[in-house]
Design a protein around this motif. Sequence first.
Motif, mmCIF file in Angstrom:
data_model
loop_
_atom_site.group_PDB
_atom_site.id
_atom_site.type_symbol
_atom_site.label_atom_id
_atom_site.label_comp_id
_atom_site.label_asym_id
_atom_site.label_seq_id
_atom_site.Cartn_x
_atom_site.Cartn_y
_atom_site.Cartn_z
ATOM 1 N N SER A 106 -2.972 5.452 2.736
ATOM 2 C CA SER A 106 -2.565 4.041 2.831
ATOM 3 C C SER A 106 -2.784 3.501 4.239
ATOM 4 C CB SER A 106 -1.096 3.876 2.417
ATOM 5 O OG SER A 106 -0.228 4.531 3.327
ATOM 6 N N ILE A 118 -6.499 4.808 -5.967
ATOM 7 C CA ILE A 118 -7.546 4.754 -4.949
ATOM 8 C C ILE A 118 -7.594 6.089 -4.230
ATOM 9 C CG2 ILE A 118 -8.251 3.640 -2.796
ATOM 10 C CD1 ILE A 118 -6.914 1.079 -3.854
ATOM 11 N N CYS A 120 -2.424 5.381 -3.536
ATOM 12 C CA CYS A 120 -3.405 6.191 -2.804
ATOM 13 C C CYS A 120 -3.107 7.683 -2.912
ATOM 14 C CB CYS A 120 -3.399 5.792 -1.334
ATOM 15 S SG CYS A 120 -3.706 4.049 -1.014
ATOM 16 N N LEU A 153 -7.953 -5.090 -7.317
ATOM 17 C CA LEU A 153 -7.269 -5.313 -6.044
ATOM 18 C C LEU A 153 -7.803 -6.542 -5.298
ATOM 19 C CD1 LEU A 153 -5.139 -4.299 -4.041
ATOM 20 C CD2 LEU A 153 -6.917 -2.845 -3.026
ATOM 21 N N LEU A 176 0.858 -1.181 0.000
ATOM 22 C CA LEU A 176 0.000 0.000 0.000
ATOM 23 C C LEU A 176 0.895 1.233 0.000
ATOM 24 C CD1 LEU A 176 -2.817 -0.904 2.574
ATOM 25 C CD2 LEU A 176 -2.550 -1.602 0.188
ATOM 26 N N ALA A 225 -1.222 -0.924 -4.345
ATOM 27 C CA ALA A 225 -2.339 0.012 -4.283
ATOM 28 C C ALA A 225 -1.752 1.414 -4.207
ATOM 29 C CB ALA A 225 -3.209 -0.265 -3.067
ATOM 30 N N THR A 271 -5.649 -1.907 -9.026
ATOM 31 C CA THR A 271 -4.244 -1.878 -8.633
ATOM 32 C C THR A 271 -3.499 -0.837 -9.466
ATOM 33 O OG1 THR A 271 -3.485 -3.493 -10.275
ATOM 34 C CG2 THR A 271 -4.377 -4.360 -8.199
#
Length: 483
Positions: A293, A349, A279, A379, A248, A277, A365
């Motif tokens: 995250s 995200i 963020c 994800l 993350l 991921a 992702t």
Amino acid sequence: MPYMHGVYTTEIPTSVTPPVQATAGLPVVFGTAPVNLATEPAPVNKPVLCYTYEEAVKQFGYSDDWQKYTLCEFIKSHFALFNVAPVVLVNILDPATHKKSVAAESVTLVDDQATLANDGVLKDTVVVKSQDGATTYVANTDYTIAFDDAGRAVISRLATGAIAAGATLTVNYDHLDPSMVTSSDIIGGVDATTGAYEGLELLNQVFPLFRLVPGMVLAPGWSHDPAVAAVMVAKASNINGHFKCIALTDVSTSEVKKYTDVPNWKETNTYTSPRQAVCWPKVKLSDEVFYLSTQLAGVICRTDAENDDVPYASPSNKTLQANGAVLADGTEITLGPDQAAYLNGQGIITALNFIGGWKAWGNRTGAYPAITDPKDAFLPVRRMFDWIANSLILMFWQKVDYPISRRLVDTVVDSANIWLNGLAARGFILGGRVEFIQDENPTTDLMDGIIRLHVYVTPPSPAREIDFIVEYDPQYLKSLFAA
């Protein structure tokens, strides 16, 4: 063979192997901690498993200065706001090296107390002298040292000691300097002299230490550094040579202040892994600001916990513990669904306040949109593939080095299929099966002790778009003439 006369029994291994499931979302978090405030300080560069807020604070200390002490942000979010556990914490800040010395700081007692100017004071290094430096006072005889709620060291005069009321003192001490910790310390490696693992290399020690498979790797406050993020992804992709998890990571909100600039930053800095991921921006709860995250990890763990630790559900559209989204400088960010969807379509995200309060928003992702394979682009599907693979490793490790026979193959195939059928029956997957295919097992491999089993599995994709087709139907006008 001995002569035998009577009735005897023997045992053979059970033909079905019971399932062993990997921990779906165990966070392994790297950062800095105010270990001078810890009552039982954890070793530096050592993974520590914590199940409660009290455990974490006891071993790492706690400070509200999250810019200096990044692990404290995660401790507050994960234990206090999301109430999920466990977590593995790794402190990189070394009080033996990441410190500064203060010589002859002058303080005057007021109401028999004086507070030192710097935080992070290392209590054992404090030396208290008279104003002229001629007399050195004795701890716990002439004075005591404790930390206030802000983490500052407070010297308190003892009435039975040699320090006069209202005296001016000269104090020497060392204090932590988190600014000395660099990205290289977080990345770590193997010490050339001692052979000890440091930084992100310690991800490989989590399973041997705790028998828990990492589910996520995080470094809030550091993962917006492309060098750190790249190593996080690399380590998450190959843990102990067998396991896999996700990283993350955050986009820098100091560099990227407009949502339209985030995709370019993401691509330029190669935040594009299927096991990543990405963020943006940060989120806040009242006056406390969190990396996204950090809170996404809490959302993921809570969502997994609601589904028996099976990571099939997306964290998207799940509640954050936040009442705003901000940049590093405090500028508030408010995205509409169309703007948030633009970021999602670029593999990012974000946080959305639309219906039902502030939610994590996005299923993709970092690999998306360059890669559209569902197992790499979604994800939850990526996490399910990793979780299933990790679980199969745990389940059948006990069968390694068994003689290759039809019984071995049948045991593995039947056991795995029973497990997958159970997942399908509960809706965690749409279907799955394991097959032993002759074409995938050439004679030379079988002779060399290698067998291959083909796993077919379909985790459900998140329903990212629900379309209603609305049509005017004149047939219902007849209802006007109904009796």
